[in-house]
Design a protein around this motif. Structure first.
Motif, PDB file in Angstrom:
ATOM      1  N   ALA A 250      11.673  10.301   5.833  1.00  0.00           N
ATOM      2  CA  ALA A 250      11.036  10.539   7.269  1.00  0.00           C
ATOM      3  C   ALA A 250      12.170  11.041   8.179  1.00  0.00           C
ATOM      4  CB  ALA A 250      10.419   9.340   7.589  1.00  0.00           C
ATOM      5  N   ASP A 251      13.480  10.661   7.667  1.00  0.00           N
ATOM      6  CA  ASP A 251      14.776  11.110   8.800  1.00  0.00           C
ATOM      7  C   ASP A 251      14.824  12.561   8.922  1.00  0.00           C
ATOM      8  OD1 ASP A 251      14.576   8.605  10.359  1.00  0.00           O
ATOM      9  OD2 ASP A 251      16.639   8.358   9.216  1.00  0.00           O
TER      10      ASP A 251
ATOM     11  N   GLY B 221      -3.154   7.117  -1.101  1.00  0.00           N
ATOM     12  CA  GLY B 221      -3.867   7.903  -0.803  1.00  0.00           C
ATOM     13  C   GLY B 221      -2.963   9.068  -0.446  1.00  0.00           C
ATOM     14  N   LEU B 222      -1.755   9.350  -0.939  1.00  0.00           N
ATOM     15  CA  LEU B 222      -0.337  10.123  -0.895  1.00  0.00           C
ATOM     16  C   LEU B 222      -1.297  11.690  -1.093  1.00  0.00           C
ATOM     17  CD1 LEU B 222       2.257  10.922   0.395  1.00  0.00           C
ATOM     18  CD2 LEU B 222       3.194  10.035  -2.287  1.00  0.00           C
TER      19      LEU B 222
ATOM     20  N   GLU C   5       3.600   8.536   7.303  1.00  0.00           N
ATOM     21  CA  GLU C   5       3.218   9.844   8.287  1.00  0.00           C
ATOM     22  C   GLU C   5       3.671  11.203   8.488  1.00  0.00           C
ATOM     23  OE1 GLU C   5       2.003   6.044  11.555  1.00  0.00           O
ATOM     24  OE2 GLU C   5       3.619   6.290  11.012  1.00  0.00           O
ATOM     25  N   ALA C   6       5.406  11.075   8.034  1.00  0.00           N
ATOM     26  CA  ALA C   6       6.162  12.027   7.805  1.00  0.00           C
ATOM     27  C   ALA C   6       6.103  12.985   6.776  1.00  0.00           C
ATOM     28  CB  ALA C   6       7.563  11.929   7.867  1.00  0.00           C
ATOM     29  N   MET C   7       5.067  12.425   5.470  1.00  0.00           N
ATOM     30  CA  MET C   7       4.926  13.430   4.464  1.00  0.00           C
ATOM     31  C   MET C   7       3.908  14.455   5.132  1.00  0.00           C
ATOM     32  SD  MET C   7       6.208  11.855   1.218  1.00  0.00           S
ATOM     33  CE  MET C   7       5.627   9.973   1.191  1.00  0.00           C
ATOM     34  N   ALA C   8       2.516  13.515   5.672  1.00  0.00           N
ATOM     35  CA  ALA C   8       1.739  13.974   5.757  1.00  0.00           C
ATOM     36  C   ALA C   8       1.382  15.062   7.266  1.00  0.00           C
ATOM     37  CB  ALA C   8       0.994  13.313   6.944  1.00  0.00           C
TER      38      ALA C   8
END
Length: 293
Positions: free
Chosen positions: A281-282, A57-58, A26-29
């Protein structure tokens, strides 16, 4: 304002037990949706990259593979690659012949093979590497030779041999219980530098000529612009962040403007970085002004 790019390792950084945590995905998106660049920087091959990113699905902008020996675009089309010199694989196999606790793989643009195994590889690895023999290597272009060791002394002895025998032609990068052998010009840092340089080039003018095969360097575009006399368009600079957990990430950290290890990284890796973060993500949340967990 500079464009922002994160170069992230895969295994041990965002891939755990063959999967990527939802929070990292989610963070990469979010990072990409905000107009930033996401680059995968790994020792994995084309097929090994597909094995993890396709089911997840990355989406990403580019991937640096084979510890810097190849670069692909968001559709995993090869834009640059460098093969190992002839004779390297055969020499490695001669050196480890009869050694216990060693597995030798080969990776190429088309297929990955398991050539020698005295460890006893499990079914998970065999989904990535087809069991093969030396005869299957004939006529193949080999980019990387990942070797797995159960004994650190055997790994160190093999690393020393490679350095003495193939200095200037091939190099081995340590990654946990693996040594990844790639062309001497390759490293995660060199791959990142090459990619950033290509992204900083002005776009080549449209041409009515035939399209290339997709494997040529982006550097060819700059030569075409200069030769044609086309006016260069200003390109925003790129500010880079790296995140990775192991020794083979050190050159990537050195090439980035800002570098972060993981809490479980070896001390030598942490010493090369600006700091540590608990997860990708952090890092993304901190860069985007969001509270971290």
């Amino acid at each position: 304002m500079p464009r922002r790019l994160i170069s992230t390792d895969l295994d041990g950084t965002i891939v755990f037990n063959g999967s990527i945590p939802l929070r990292d995905r989610e963070a990469m998106a979010r990072w990409r949706a905000a107009g930033n660049l996401l680059v995968i920087n790994t020792g994995r091959s084309v097929s090994a990259l597909e094995h993890v990113v396709v089911p997840m699905g990355l989406e990403f902008d580019n991937a640096i593979l084979y510890t810097g020996a190849a670069i692909v675009d968001e559709d995993i089309r090869v834009r640059h690659s460098t093969a190992l010199p002839s004779g390297v694989v055969e020499d490695i196999l001669d050196f480890v012949e009869g050694m216990p606790g060693v597995t030798v793989f080969t990776t190429g643009l088309d297929e990955d093979l398991l050539i020698y195994d005295t460890i006893g590889s499990g079914s998970d690895l065999l989904t990535l590497f087809r069991p093969a023999t030396r005869r299957d290597l004939e006529g193949r272009e080999i980019i990387g030779v990942p070797m797995r060791f159960t004994d650190s002394e055997t790994a160190a002895r093999t690393e020393t041999y490679l350095r003495r025998r193939w200095e200037g032609q091939a190099v081995g990068f340590r990654n946990q219980d693996f040594i990844d052998v790639v062309p001497a010009s390759a490293s995660k840092g060199a791959g990142l530098g090459r990619l950033v340089a290509s992204l900083n080039e002005p776009p080549a003018p449209e041409s009515s000529g035939e399209a290339g095969d997709g494997s040529a360097d982006h550097a060819d575009n700059a030569a075409h612009v200069a030769a044609s006399g086309a006016a260069e368009q200003p390109v925003e600079p790129i500010e880079t962040w790296s995140i990775g957990d192991s020794w083979n990430d050190i050159s990537m950290h050195a090439a980035a403007d800002h570098s972060y290890a993981l809490p479980w990284s070896p001390p030598e890796v942490v010493a090369q970085c600006d700091g540590t973060v608990s997860s990708l993500a952090d890092l993304i949340d901190s860069l985007m002004g969001r509270p971290t967990v």
